[in-house]
Scaffold this motif. Structure first.
Motif, PDB file in Angstrom:
ATOM      1  N   MET A   1      -7.346  -7.404  -7.739  1.00 55.53           N
ATOM      2  CA  MET A   1      -8.032  -6.403  -6.917  1.00 55.53           C
ATOM      3  C   MET A   1      -7.335  -5.062  -7.087  1.00 55.53           C
ATOM      4  N   TYR A   2      -8.100  -3.991  -6.927  1.00 53.17           N
ATOM      5  CA  TYR A   2      -7.500  -2.669  -7.023  1.00 53.17           C
ATOM      6  C   TYR A   2      -8.318  -1.673  -6.209  1.00 53.17           C
ATOM      7  N   LEU A   3      -7.631  -0.647  -5.745  1.00 53.56           N
ATOM      8  CA  LEU A   3      -8.281   0.419  -4.999  1.00 53.56           C
ATOM      9  C   LEU A   3      -9.106   1.247  -5.973  1.00 53.56           C
ATOM     10  N   GLU A   4     -10.418   1.379  -5.707  1.00 53.70           N
ATOM     11  CA  GLU A   4     -11.285   2.078  -6.653  1.00 53.70           C
ATOM     12  C   GLU A   4     -11.858   3.372  -6.090  1.00 53.70           C
ATOM     13  N   ASN A   5     -12.369   3.365  -4.850  1.00 46.71           N
ATOM     14  CA  ASN A   5     -13.140   4.499  -4.350  1.00 46.71           C
ATOM     15  C   ASN A   5     -12.650   4.997  -2.997  1.00 46.71           C
ATOM     16  N   LEU A   6     -12.809   6.301  -2.810  1.00 42.35           N
ATOM     17  CA  LEU A   6     -12.788   6.928  -1.494  1.00 42.35           C
ATOM     18  C   LEU A   6     -14.201   7.427  -1.259  1.00 42.35           C
ATOM     19  N   VAL A   7     -14.858   6.925  -0.203  1.00 39.78           N
ATOM     20  CA  VAL A   7     -16.283   7.167   0.014  1.00 39.78           C
ATOM     21  C   VAL A   7     -16.492   8.075   1.222  1.00 39.78           C
ATOM     22  N   PHE A   8     -17.311   9.115   1.031  1.00 44.96           N
ATOM     23  CA  PHE A   8     -17.681  10.054   2.078  1.00 44.96           C
ATOM     24  C   PHE A   8     -19.156   9.865   2.427  1.00 44.96           C
ATOM     25  N   ASP A   9     -19.487   9.773   3.711  1.00 46.88           N
ATOM     26  CA  ASP A   9     -20.863   9.962   4.140  1.00 46.88           C
ATOM     27  C   ASP A   9     -21.172  11.453   4.075  1.00 46.88           C
ATOM     28  N   ALA A  10     -22.346  11.815   3.553  1.00 44.28           N
ATOM     29  CA  ALA A  10     -22.658  13.227   3.352  1.00 44.28           C
ATOM     30  C   ALA A  10     -24.141  13.488   3.588  1.00 44.28           C
ATOM     31  N   VAL A  11     -24.443  14.536   4.317  1.00 44.35           N
ATOM     32  CA  VAL A  11     -25.828  14.971   4.467  1.00 44.35           C
ATOM     33  C   VAL A  11     -26.331  15.540   3.142  1.00 44.35           C
TER      34      VAL A  11
ATOM     35  N   PHE B   1      -1.000  -5.635   5.006  1.00 47.25           N
ATOM     36  CA  PHE B   1      -2.369  -6.002   4.675  1.00 47.25           C
ATOM     37  C   PHE B   1      -2.857  -5.236   3.453  1.00 47.25           C
ATOM     38  N   TRP B   2      -2.687  -3.910   3.454  1.00 47.54           N
ATOM     39  CA  TRP B   2      -3.183  -3.097   2.351  1.00 47.54           C
ATOM     40  C   TRP B   2      -2.354  -3.271   1.083  1.00 47.54           C
ATOM     41  N   SER B   3      -1.089  -3.615   1.217  1.00 46.21           N
ATOM     42  CA  SER B   3      -0.275  -3.911   0.049  1.00 46.21           C
ATOM     43  C   SER B   3      -0.803  -5.152  -0.655  1.00 46.21           C
ATOM     44  N   TRP B   4      -1.133  -6.183   0.126  1.00 51.57           N
ATOM     45  CA  TRP B   4      -1.743  -7.383  -0.472  1.00 51.57           C
ATOM     46  C   TRP B   4      -3.097  -7.044  -1.087  1.00 51.57           C
ATOM     47  N   LEU B   5      -3.896  -6.254  -0.405  1.00 51.06           N
ATOM     48  CA  LEU B   5      -5.264  -5.974  -0.834  1.00 51.06           C
ATOM     49  C   LEU B   5      -5.316  -5.151  -2.118  1.00 51.06           C
ATOM     50  N   THR B   6      -4.393  -4.215  -2.286  1.00 47.40           N
ATOM     51  CA  THR B   6      -4.456  -3.274  -3.407  1.00 47.40           C
ATOM     52  C   THR B   6      -3.393  -3.501  -4.474  1.00 47.40           C
ATOM     53  N   GLY B   7      -2.324  -4.216  -4.132  1.00 44.65           N
ATOM     54  CA  GLY B   7      -1.193  -4.335  -5.041  1.00 44.65           C
ATOM     55  C   GLY B   7      -0.244  -3.154  -4.981  1.00 44.65           C
ATOM     56  N   TRP B   8      -0.489  -2.206  -4.069  1.00 44.98           N
ATOM     57  CA  TRP B   8       0.403  -1.062  -3.915  1.00 44.98           C
ATOM     58  C   TRP B   8       1.663  -1.504  -3.180  1.00 44.98           C
ATOM     59  N   VAL B   9       2.724  -0.734  -3.341  1.00 44.39           N
ATOM     60  CA  VAL B   9       4.036  -1.170  -2.875  1.00 44.39           C
ATOM     61  C   VAL B   9       4.633  -0.133  -1.925  1.00 44.39           C
ATOM     62  N   PRO B  10       5.573  -0.564  -1.060  1.00 40.60           N
ATOM     63  CA  PRO B  10       6.233   0.402  -0.172  1.00 40.60           C
ATOM     64  C   PRO B  10       6.922   1.504  -0.957  1.00 40.60           C
ATOM     65  N   ALA B  11       6.855   2.717  -0.412  1.00 36.14           N
ATOM     66  CA  ALA B  11       7.411   3.880  -1.109  1.00 36.14           C
ATOM     67  C   ALA B  11       7.957   4.854  -0.077  1.00 36.14           C
ATOM     68  N   PRO B  12       8.857   5.763  -0.481  1.00 37.02           N
ATOM     69  CA  PRO B  12       9.348   6.784   0.449  1.00 37.02           C
ATOM     70  C   PRO B  12       8.191   7.634   0.979  1.00 37.02           C
ATOM     71  N   GLY B  13       8.294   7.998   2.247  1.00 40.08           N
ATOM     72  CA  GLY B  13       7.269   8.825   2.867  1.00 40.08           C
ATOM     73  C   GLY B  13       7.725   9.313   4.215  1.00 40.08           C
ATOM     74  N   VAL B  14       6.849  10.025   4.890  1.00 36.28           N
ATOM     75  CA  VAL B  14       7.179  10.580   6.206  1.00 36.28           C
ATOM     76  C   VAL B  14       6.503   9.816   7.326  1.00 36.28           C
TER      77      VAL B  14
ATOM     78  N   ALA C   1     -12.396 -16.753  -1.301  1.00 36.55           N
ATOM     79  CA  ALA C   1     -10.966 -16.910  -1.036  1.00 36.55           C
ATOM     80  C   ALA C   1     -10.339 -15.585  -0.617  1.00 36.55           C
ATOM     81  N   VAL C   2     -10.771 -14.493  -1.251  1.00 42.12           N
ATOM     82  CA  VAL C   2     -10.253 -13.180  -0.866  1.00 42.12           C
ATOM     83  C   VAL C   2     -10.640 -12.863   0.569  1.00 42.12           C
ATOM     84  N   PHE C   3     -11.894 -13.107   0.932  1.00 38.74           N
ATOM     85  CA  PHE C   3     -12.308 -12.805   2.304  1.00 38.74           C
ATOM     86  C   PHE C   3     -11.582 -13.715   3.297  1.00 38.74           C
ATOM     87  N   ALA C   4     -11.359 -14.969   2.949  1.00 36.62           N
ATOM     88  CA  ALA C   4     -10.605 -15.864   3.834  1.00 36.62           C
ATOM     89  C   ALA C   4      -9.210 -15.307   4.095  1.00 36.62           C
ATOM     90  N   LYS C   5      -8.597 -14.720   3.081  1.00 39.06           N
ATOM     91  CA  LYS C   5      -7.266 -14.124   3.247  1.00 39.06           C
ATOM     92  C   LYS C   5      -7.346 -12.871   4.103  1.00 39.06           C
TER      93      LYS C   5
END
Length: 239
Positions: A1-11, A141-154, A199-203
Protein backbone atom coordinates in the motif's frame (compact mmCIF):
# COMPACT_ATOMS: atom_id res chain seq x y z
CA UNK A 1 0.00 0.00 0.00
CA UNK A 2 1.12 3.56 -0.57
CA UNK A 3 -0.14 7.09 -0.16
CA UNK A 4 -1.30 8.24 -3.60
CA UNK A 5 -3.70 11.22 -3.47
CA UNK A 6 -4.65 14.34 -1.59
CA UNK A 7 -8.27 15.00 -2.60
CA UNK A 8 -10.09 18.36 -2.48
CA UNK A 9 -13.83 18.85 -2.80
CA UNK A 10 -14.25 21.79 -5.19
CA UNK A 11 -17.13 23.79 -6.63
CA UNK A 12 -14.85 24.63 -9.58
CA UNK A 13 -12.23 21.86 -9.87
CA UNK A 14 -10.45 23.47 -12.82
CA UNK A 15 -10.01 26.82 -11.10
CA UNK A 16 -8.86 25.29 -7.82
CA UNK A 17 -6.67 22.68 -9.49
CA UNK A 18 -4.91 25.24 -11.66
CA UNK A 19 -4.31 27.45 -8.63
CA UNK A 20 -2.58 24.65 -6.72
CA UNK A 21 -0.71 23.47 -9.81
CA UNK A 22 0.74 26.96 -10.28
CA UNK A 23 1.39 27.32 -6.55
CA UNK A 24 3.33 24.05 -6.30
CA UNK A 25 4.86 23.72 -9.76
CA UNK A 26 3.22 20.32 -10.21
CA UNK A 27 2.37 18.55 -13.48
CA UNK A 28 -1.14 18.26 -14.92
CA UNK A 29 -2.50 14.73 -15.23
CA UNK A 30 -6.25 15.13 -15.86
CA UNK A 31 -8.43 18.00 -17.02
CA UNK A 32 -11.95 16.71 -17.63
CA UNK A 33 -15.45 17.90 -16.68
CA UNK A 34 -15.77 17.62 -12.91
CA UNK A 35 -12.19 16.51 -12.23
CA UNK A 36 -8.71 18.02 -12.29
CA UNK A 37 -5.56 16.18 -11.21
CA UNK A 38 -1.97 17.31 -10.90
CA UNK A 39 1.15 15.41 -9.75
CA UNK A 40 3.76 16.72 -7.35
CA UNK A 41 7.10 14.94 -7.60
CA UNK A 42 10.02 15.29 -5.20
CA UNK A 43 13.45 14.25 -6.54
CA UNK A 44 14.46 10.86 -5.10
CA UNK A 45 11.26 10.91 -3.05
CA UNK A 46 7.55 10.12 -3.34
CA UNK A 47 4.95 11.43 -5.75
CA UNK A 48 1.66 12.87 -4.51
CA UNK A 49 -1.31 13.48 -6.78
CA UNK A 50 -3.63 16.37 -5.91
CA UNK A 51 -7.14 15.59 -7.11
CA UNK A 52 -10.00 18.09 -7.32
CA UNK A 53 -13.52 16.69 -7.64
CA UNK A 54 -16.71 18.69 -8.17
CA UNK A 55 -19.26 19.14 -5.39
CA UNK A 56 -22.49 21.11 -5.69
CA UNK A 57 -21.96 23.48 -2.77
CA UNK A 58 -18.92 24.86 -1.01
CA UNK A 59 -18.10 22.82 2.13
CA UNK A 60 -18.58 24.62 5.43
CA UNK A 61 -17.26 22.20 8.06
CA UNK A 62 -13.84 22.86 9.61
CA UNK A 63 -10.84 21.21 8.01
CA UNK A 64 -9.38 18.06 9.55
CA UNK A 65 -6.16 18.50 7.59
CA UNK A 66 -4.52 21.34 5.70
CA UNK A 67 -1.34 22.20 3.81
CA UNK A 68 1.72 23.94 5.21
CA UNK A 69 3.76 25.33 2.33
CA UNK A 70 7.49 25.84 2.55
CA UNK A 71 8.44 29.50 2.78
CA UNK A 72 11.92 29.62 4.33
CA UNK A 73 13.78 32.88 3.77
CA UNK A 74 11.44 33.64 0.82
CA UNK A 75 8.30 33.37 2.96
CA UNK A 76 7.01 36.87 2.13
CA UNK A 77 7.80 36.46 -1.57
CA UNK A 78 6.04 33.08 -1.64
CA UNK A 79 2.96 34.62 -0.02
CA UNK A 80 3.00 37.54 -2.47
CA UNK A 81 3.13 35.17 -5.44
CA UNK A 82 0.22 33.16 -4.04
CA UNK A 83 -1.85 36.34 -3.69
CA UNK A 84 -1.20 37.04 -7.38
CA UNK A 85 -2.49 33.54 -8.16
CA UNK A 86 -5.73 34.14 -6.25
CA UNK A 87 -5.01 33.36 -2.58
CA UNK A 88 -6.13 35.71 0.19
CA UNK A 89 -4.89 36.41 3.70
CA UNK A 90 -6.97 34.79 6.41
CA UNK A 91 -7.51 35.58 10.10
CA UNK A 92 -8.56 32.48 12.03
CA UNK A 93 -7.52 33.95 15.37
CA UNK A 94 -3.92 32.84 14.97
CA UNK A 95 -2.52 35.98 16.61
CA UNK A 96 1.19 36.73 16.36
CA UNK A 97 2.71 33.64 14.74
CA UNK A 98 5.76 33.24 12.49
CA UNK A 99 3.74 31.65 9.67
CA UNK A 100 1.31 33.33 7.25
CA UNK A 101 -2.26 32.00 7.19
CA UNK A 102 -3.97 32.19 3.80
CA UNK A 103 -6.96 30.76 1.93
CA UNK A 104 -7.05 29.28 -1.56
CA UNK A 105 -9.66 30.46 -4.10
CA UNK A 106 -12.35 28.27 -2.50
CA UNK A 107 -11.58 29.32 1.05
CA UNK A 108 -9.52 26.33 2.19
CA UNK A 109 -7.02 27.56 4.81
CA UNK A 110 -3.31 26.85 4.39
CA UNK A 111 -0.09 28.25 5.82
CA UNK A 112 3.15 29.58 4.37
CA UNK A 113 5.76 28.52 6.89
CA UNK A 114 8.88 30.13 8.22
CA UNK A 115 12.25 28.40 7.93
CA UNK A 116 12.49 25.14 9.89
CA UNK A 117 15.30 22.59 9.80
CA UNK A 118 12.82 19.68 9.69
CA UNK A 119 11.56 20.92 6.29
CA UNK A 120 14.76 19.87 4.53
CA UNK A 121 14.02 18.20 1.17
CA UNK A 122 10.23 18.38 1.57
CA UNK A 123 9.53 20.13 -1.71
CA UNK A 124 6.95 22.94 -1.90
CA UNK A 125 4.56 21.28 0.58
CA UNK A 126 6.37 21.18 3.90
CA UNK A 127 3.75 19.30 5.87
CA UNK A 128 0.16 18.06 6.03
CA UNK A 129 -1.03 18.56 9.63
CA UNK A 130 -3.87 16.17 10.57
CA UNK A 131 -6.21 16.57 13.55
CA UNK A 132 -6.00 13.63 15.94
CA UNK A 133 -7.68 12.56 19.15
CA UNK A 134 -4.58 10.48 19.95
CA UNK A 135 -1.47 11.35 17.88
CA UNK A 136 0.54 8.34 19.05
CA UNK A 137 -2.23 5.92 18.11
CA UNK A 138 -2.98 7.59 14.79
CA UNK A 139 0.70 7.83 13.90
CA UNK A 140 1.04 4.05 14.28
CA UNK A 141 -2.12 3.55 12.23
CA UNK A 142 -0.93 5.71 9.32
CA UNK A 143 2.58 4.27 9.49
CA UNK A 144 1.12 0.80 8.95
CA UNK A 145 -1.24 2.07 6.25
CA UNK A 146 1.36 3.95 4.17
CA UNK A 147 4.72 2.46 5.12
CA UNK A 148 5.90 5.91 6.24
CA UNK A 149 8.18 6.07 9.25
CA UNK A 150 8.64 8.32 12.31
CA UNK A 151 10.71 11.40 11.55
CA UNK A 152 11.85 14.61 13.28
CA UNK A 153 9.14 17.25 13.44
CA UNK A 154 7.44 19.85 15.57
CA UNK A 155 4.15 17.98 16.13
CA UNK A 156 3.64 15.27 18.74
CA UNK A 157 4.02 12.66 15.99
CA UNK A 158 5.52 13.12 12.51
CA UNK A 159 5.77 10.56 9.70
CA UNK A 160 7.75 10.73 6.48
CA UNK A 161 8.37 8.62 3.40
CA UNK A 162 11.26 6.18 4.04
CA UNK A 163 13.42 8.16 1.60
CA UNK A 164 13.32 11.02 4.15
CA UNK A 165 12.22 13.26 1.30
CA UNK A 166 8.88 14.84 0.53
CA UNK A 167 6.04 16.14 2.66
CA UNK A 168 5.69 15.41 6.38
CA UNK A 169 2.49 13.98 7.88
CA UNK A 170 2.01 15.70 11.24
CA UNK A 171 -0.45 14.49 13.89
CA UNK A 172 -1.50 17.03 16.50
CA UNK A 173 -4.35 17.35 19.02
CA UNK A 174 -7.75 18.00 17.43
CA UNK A 175 -9.41 21.30 18.41
CA UNK A 176 -12.79 19.64 19.06
CA UNK A 177 -14.99 16.65 18.28
CA UNK A 178 -15.20 15.57 14.67
CA UNK A 179 -18.45 16.17 12.78
CA UNK A 180 -20.30 13.54 10.78
CA UNK A 181 -20.09 15.33 7.42
CA UNK A 182 -17.83 14.61 4.48
CA UNK A 183 -14.25 15.82 4.91
CA UNK A 184 -13.53 18.41 2.21
CA UNK A 185 -9.88 17.30 2.08
CA UNK A 186 -8.86 13.68 2.52
CA UNK A 187 -6.08 11.24 1.65
CA UNK A 188 -6.25 8.17 -0.63
CA UNK A 189 -4.19 5.02 -0.12
CA UNK A 190 -3.63 2.68 -3.08
CA UNK A 191 -3.50 -1.10 -2.62
CA UNK A 192 -0.79 -2.92 -4.53
CA UNK A 193 -0.88 -6.20 -6.44
CA UNK A 194 -1.07 -8.99 -3.89
CA UNK A 195 -2.76 -6.92 -1.18
CA UNK A 196 -5.96 -8.63 0.01
CA UNK A 197 -8.61 -5.87 0.30
CA UNK A 198 -10.62 -7.75 2.92
CA UNK A 199 -7.54 -8.46 5.02
CA UNK A 200 -6.43 -4.83 4.77
CA UNK A 201 -9.84 -3.59 5.89
CA UNK A 202 -9.89 -6.11 8.75
CA UNK A 203 -6.59 -4.62 9.94
CA UNK A 204 -8.04 -1.11 9.62
CA UNK A 205 -10.80 -2.19 12.02
CA UNK A 206 -8.37 -3.99 14.34
CA UNK A 207 -6.33 -0.79 14.66
CA UNK A 208 -9.37 1.34 15.50
CA UNK A 209 -10.64 2.51 12.12
CA UNK A 210 -13.68 1.44 10.13
CA UNK A 211 -16.14 2.18 7.34
CA UNK A 212 -17.53 5.66 6.63
CA UNK A 213 -21.30 5.38 6.00
CA UNK A 214 -22.34 7.29 2.88
CA UNK A 215 -25.08 7.51 0.27
CA UNK A 216 -22.85 8.06 -2.76
CA UNK A 217 -23.83 4.84 -4.50
CA UNK A 218 -21.52 2.04 -5.61
CA UNK A 219 -17.87 3.09 -5.69
CA UNK A 220 -14.80 1.22 -6.97
CA UNK A 221 -13.02 2.03 -3.73
CA UNK A 222 -13.78 1.78 -0.01
CA UNK A 223 -14.40 4.89 2.09
CA UNK A 224 -12.91 4.46 5.56
CA UNK A 225 -12.07 6.40 8.70
CA UNK A 226 -8.95 6.30 10.84
CA UNK A 227 -9.23 5.86 14.64
CA UNK A 228 -9.95 9.61 15.05
CA UNK A 229 -12.66 9.61 12.38
CA UNK A 230 -10.60 11.20 9.61
CA UNK A 231 -11.87 9.93 6.27
CA UNK A 232 -9.65 8.25 3.68
CA UNK A 233 -10.21 5.99 0.68
CA UNK A 234 -8.71 2.58 0.03
CA UNK A 235 -8.22 2.40 -3.74
CA UNK A 236 -7.98 -0.95 -5.54
CA UNK A 237 -4.69 -2.15 -6.93
CA UNK A 238 -4.02 -0.96 -10.48
CA UNK A 239 -4.73 -3.44 -13.23
Amino acid sequence: MYLENLVFDAVDPQRLGRFWEAALGSRKLTDEPGIYETRLSVPDGPELDLCFGRVEAAPTEPLRLHLDLRGDAEQEAVAARLRELGATDLDIGQGDVPWIVMADPEGNPFCVMESREVYSNTGPIAAIPIDSADPERDGKFWSWLTGWVPAPGVSPVTLRHPSMRGVLLEFGPEPGPIGDGKNRLHLDVRLETGDDPDAVFAKVVELGGGDFPHNWGELPWRVCVDPSGNQFCLLPARG
